[in-house]
Design a protein around this motif. Structure first.
Motif, PDB file in Angstrom:
ATOM      1  N   VAL A 214       0.843  -1.205   0.000  1.00  0.00           N
ATOM      2  CA  VAL A 214       0.000   0.000   0.000  1.00  0.00           C
ATOM      3  C   VAL A 214       0.873   1.248   0.000  1.00  0.00           C
ATOM      4  N   GLN A 215       1.860   1.275   0.879  1.00  0.00           N
ATOM      5  CA  GLN A 215       2.736   2.448   0.945  1.00  0.00           C
ATOM      6  C   GLN A 215       3.411   2.712  -0.394  1.00  0.00           C
ATOM      7  N   MET A 216       3.843   1.629  -1.066  1.00  0.00           N
ATOM      8  CA  MET A 216       4.466   1.797  -2.373  1.00  0.00           C
ATOM      9  C   MET A 216       3.512   2.463  -3.358  1.00  0.00           C
ATOM     10  N   MET A 217       2.256   2.070  -3.319  1.00  0.00           N
ATOM     11  CA  MET A 217       1.271   2.643  -4.248  1.00  0.00           C
ATOM     12  C   MET A 217       1.063   4.143  -4.011  1.00  0.00           C
ATOM     13  N   LEU A 218       1.342   4.582  -2.803  1.00  0.00           N
ATOM     14  CA  LEU A 218       1.192   5.998  -2.480  1.00  0.00           C
ATOM     15  C   LEU A 218       2.416   6.823  -2.862  1.00  0.00           C
ATOM     16  N   GLU A 219       3.516   6.145  -3.201  1.00  0.00           N
ATOM     17  CA  GLU A 219       4.769   6.882  -3.388  1.00  0.00           C
ATOM     18  C   GLU A 219       5.467   6.639  -4.721  1.00  0.00           C
TER      19      GLU A 219
END
Length: 300
Positions: A214-219
């Motif tokens: 999820v964090q990767m998708m935000l960044e």
């Protein structure tokens, strides 16, 4: 950055909230009820948020840069079959209500949206099929059909000002919410009591690894993820191997279930996500988690 996480108090949502907090995000949890005290390691905000296609909930998105949608309304403990005797209401809440939240987020100026979808979108496939994101979905449950339709609706909204991605998550394991049982609680109890356990294979991923995706998708750079779906899975886990870890942790002499014979069922190919730098915890994280679950089966 400010992130609004729906369903943030659930098993998967809690891991997402903690990961975002660790990465310096200001997190607000959206849900029916305010999180219990000390549920999270650090303070989080709270806004009322429900799956209701007829309700205007724009106020919940004020100031949010990102929206992570992990909420799902179903009978307790059931996803497949979670509609019970109310399939129309189930669809209205989880599809129409979800679409309304996506639309509201985009109108409110949210920059990125991540939807927690499911392996269930693929439905039954030929034995031995390696599922990748190009595999034609054939959901055979209302749960899978709703998740797929929500994915498609979100992808249609994606654009340069609204970066949208879906994560097709398999069975999630990890420590339970405070005071709750973990997903293998009954299985572990049966084994430790010497009761017979049926052989079974299942695909699994730790909640921490989902949260990192999820964090990767935000960044990540938008053109690498926008409008796409990604498989999120780690291990094809045989109960024989899972309970062997418990056997070692508990010093048990009970007999393990036989390994599953024959060909492995279809698995999820995670090459698309791994190419972006995602590295799940694998067998080492599984072993650490089993030892922790045995030592503290219910976290207070």
């Amino acid at each position: 950055m400010k992130a609004l996480v729906s369903g943030g108090t659930g098993l998967v949502g809690r891991f997402i909230v903690e990961e975002l907090l660790d990465q310096g995000y200001e997190v607000t949890v959206g849900g029916r009820t305010q999180p219990a005290e000390r549920l999270f390691s650090r303070p989080v905000g709270f806004v009322p948020l429900v799956l209701d296609p007829d309700r205007d909930q724009a106020v919940a998105f004020e100031g949010a840069d990102h929206f992570v949608h992990a909420a799902f309304d179903h009978l307790p403990g059931k996803y497949r079959g979670g509609e019970g005797s109310d399939p129309d209401g189930f669809r209205a809440r989880n599809l129409d209500g979800t679409m309304r939240l996506f639309q509201t987020a985009r109108q409110a100026g949210v920059k990125r949206c991540v939807f927690l979808s499911s392996r269930a979108v693929y439905g039954p496939q030929r034995d031995g099929t390696l599922l990748n994101e190009a595999t034609v979905p054939r959901p055979d449950t209302l749960y899978g059909a709703v998740k797929l339709a929500a994915e498609q609706a979100l992808a249609a909204m994606a654009g340069p000002d609204f970066i949208a991605t879906s994560l097709r998550v398999t069975g999630v394991y990890g420590t339970a919410r405070p005071g709750q049982s973990h997903k293998w609680q009954a299985l572990f109890a049966d084994y430790l009591a010497g009761r017979p356990v049926e052989p079974r294979l299942a695909t699994e991923v730790h909640g921490r690894d989902v949260a990192q995706a999820v964090q990767m998708m935000l960044e990540l750079q938008a053109d690498k993820i926008n409008g796409l779906a990604f498989n999120v899975s780690d291990l094809l886990l045989d109960r024989h191997d899972l309970l062997r870890l418990l056997q070692a942790a508990a010093g048990s002499a009970h007999q393990l279930p036989a390994p599953v014979a024959g060909d492995a069922p279809w698995q999820m190919d995670t090459a698309r996500l791994r190419k972006l730098g995602w590295t799940p915890g694998g067998k080492e994280l599984l072993a650490t988690t089993v030892r922790s679950l045995h030592a503290s089966p219910v976290i207070d």
